[in-house]
Scaffold this motif. Structure first.
Motif, short mmCIF file in Angstrom:
data_model
loop_
_atom_site.label_atom_id
_atom_site.label_comp_id
_atom_site.label_asym_id
_atom_site.label_seq_id
_atom_site.Cartn_x
_atom_site.Cartn_y
_atom_site.Cartn_z
N LYS A 9 0.81 -1.22 0.00
CA LYS A 9 0.00 0.00 0.00
C LYS A 9 0.84 1.27 0.00
O LYS A 9 0.88 2.01 -0.97
CB LYS A 9 -0.96 0.02 1.19
CG LYS A 9 -1.75 1.32 1.30
CD LYS A 9 -2.49 1.41 2.61
CE LYS A 9 -3.03 2.79 2.87
NZ LYS A 9 -1.97 3.76 3.25
N LEU B 110 0.61 2.28 -3.74
CA LEU B 110 -0.69 2.73 -4.22
C LEU B 110 -1.07 4.11 -3.67
O LEU B 110 -1.79 4.86 -4.34
CB LEU B 110 -1.78 1.74 -3.81
CG LEU B 110 -1.70 0.34 -4.43
CD1 LEU B 110 -2.84 -0.53 -3.88
CD2 LEU B 110 -1.77 0.39 -5.95
N THR B 111 -0.60 4.42 -2.47
CA THR B 111 -0.96 5.68 -1.82
C THR B 111 0.29 6.34 -1.24
O THR B 111 1.35 5.70 -1.12
CB THR B 111 -1.95 5.45 -0.66
OG1 THR B 111 -1.24 4.83 0.43
CG2 THR B 111 -3.11 4.57 -1.08
N ASN C 293 -5.00 7.14 2.70
CA ASN C 293 -5.89 6.10 2.19
C ASN C 293 -6.49 6.40 0.83
O ASN C 293 -7.29 5.63 0.31
CB ASN C 293 -7.02 5.82 3.20
CG ASN C 293 -6.49 5.22 4.49
OD1 ASN C 293 -5.42 4.60 4.50
ND2 ASN C 293 -7.21 5.39 5.59
N GLN C 294 -6.10 7.52 0.24
CA GLN C 294 -6.57 7.86 -1.10
C GLN C 294 -5.54 7.41 -2.14
O GLN C 294 -4.34 7.53 -1.92
CB GLN C 294 -6.79 9.38 -1.23
CG GLN C 294 -7.79 9.95 -0.24
CD GLN C 294 -9.19 9.41 -0.47
OE1 GLN C 294 -9.59 9.15 -1.60
NE2 GLN C 294 -9.96 9.26 0.60
N ILE C 295 -6.01 6.93 -3.27
CA ILE C 295 -5.11 6.49 -4.33
C ILE C 295 -4.25 7.65 -4.81
O ILE C 295 -4.72 8.78 -4.96
CB ILE C 295 -5.90 5.87 -5.50
CG1 ILE C 295 -4.96 5.19 -6.51
CG2 ILE C 295 -6.78 6.90 -6.18
CD1 ILE C 295 -4.35 3.91 -6.02
N SER D 279 -3.24 5.53 -9.92
CA SER D 279 -4.67 5.37 -10.18
C SER D 279 -4.95 4.53 -11.42
O SER D 279 -5.74 3.58 -11.38
CB SER D 279 -5.34 6.74 -10.31
OG SER D 279 -6.71 6.60 -10.58
N LEU E 138 -10.46 2.54 -1.71
CA LEU E 138 -9.77 1.98 -2.88
C LEU E 138 -10.58 0.91 -3.60
O LEU E 138 -10.30 0.59 -4.75
CB LEU E 138 -8.41 1.42 -2.49
CG LEU E 138 -7.39 2.41 -1.91
CD1 LEU E 138 -6.02 1.74 -1.77
CD2 LEU E 138 -7.27 3.66 -2.77
#
Length: 225
Positions: free
Chosen positions: A51, A55-56, A61-63, A68, A108
């Motif tokens: 993660k 991804l973030t 916690n947002q992409i 994206s 997500l």
């Protein structure tokens, strides 16, 4: 969230010293949006992402905007139930009542695997989540060589290494110890010294994928998206 000491990574150092090739990914990219998921689907049936900084942004916690397109492509091609997150923070015992994991799943749109053993441990949790028995049919994607990539290579997974998404001020929430170790890992593998050059030529073979020289798993046009 405060991360506890990763005893599994420390214990696995002995294996890495004996087999330095465990540090070497099958594929390396700048970010997850550079992976060609259509090609990858020919060789694996599921993907497990790290993660933070994969991804973030760390502990967000947002992409991330650079990840994206890659996450969306992975979900579209593999299916939502074949894509998951294995984090060394969210979904572990460091995550009280799995509150962070639940929030990540909401934002997500993919599951966070609950596990008690941190990477490079956690194989049983991953296999159980996907209801699979052959780890070679799983791809692991992450920004840490000593945790994500060693985890994948130890168990025959297809391993993809990404550079960290964030730098400078954007990376201010990163775990300081993890950030320092990451820099050392990347310097050892990617710098232009004889040891790095030797390591990059000694990566583990994958059971199903014939190699980058035969079938590319990267999307060279992704940087324009």
């Amino acid at each position: 969230m405060v991360q506890s000491i990763n005893a599994k990574a420390l214990f696995t150092l002995a294996s890495v010293l004996r087999r330095p090739s465990l540090l070497v990914p099958h594929v390396n990219v700048s970010n997850v949006s550079e992976v060609n998921y259509s090609s990858l689907k020919n060789y694996v049936d599921a993907i497990v992402f790290d993660k933070d900084n994969t991804l973030t942004a760390p502990y967000e916690n947002q992409i991330h905007h650079d990840a994206s397109a890659g996450l969306q492509s992975a979900i579209e091609i593999f299916g939502e139930d074949r894509v998951a997150i294995l984090s060394n923070s969210a979904g572990t015992l460091d995550d009280p009542e799995y509150a962070d994991a639940i929030e990540i799943e909401r934002t997500l749109g993919i599951k966070v695997i609950r596990h008690n053993e941190k990477k490079p441990g956690g194989l049983d949790a991953v296999l159980s989540h996907f209801e699979m028995t052959d780890p070679c049919r799983i791809c692991v994607v992450g920004d840490r060589l000593l945790t994500d990539i060693v985890f994948g290579n130890l168990y025959g997974m297809l391993s993809v290494h990404t550079l960290p998404l964030c730098k400078g001020e954007d990376n201010k929430k990163d775990n300081k110890i993890a950030g320092t170790v990451r820099s050392v890992e990347n310097s050892i593998l990617y710098s232009n010294w004889f040891g790095g050059r030797w390591l990059r030529k000694s990566n583990c073979l994958h059971k199903y994928w014939p190699g980058e020289g035969t079938i590319s798993l990267t999307n060279l046009d992704s940087n324009s998206s």
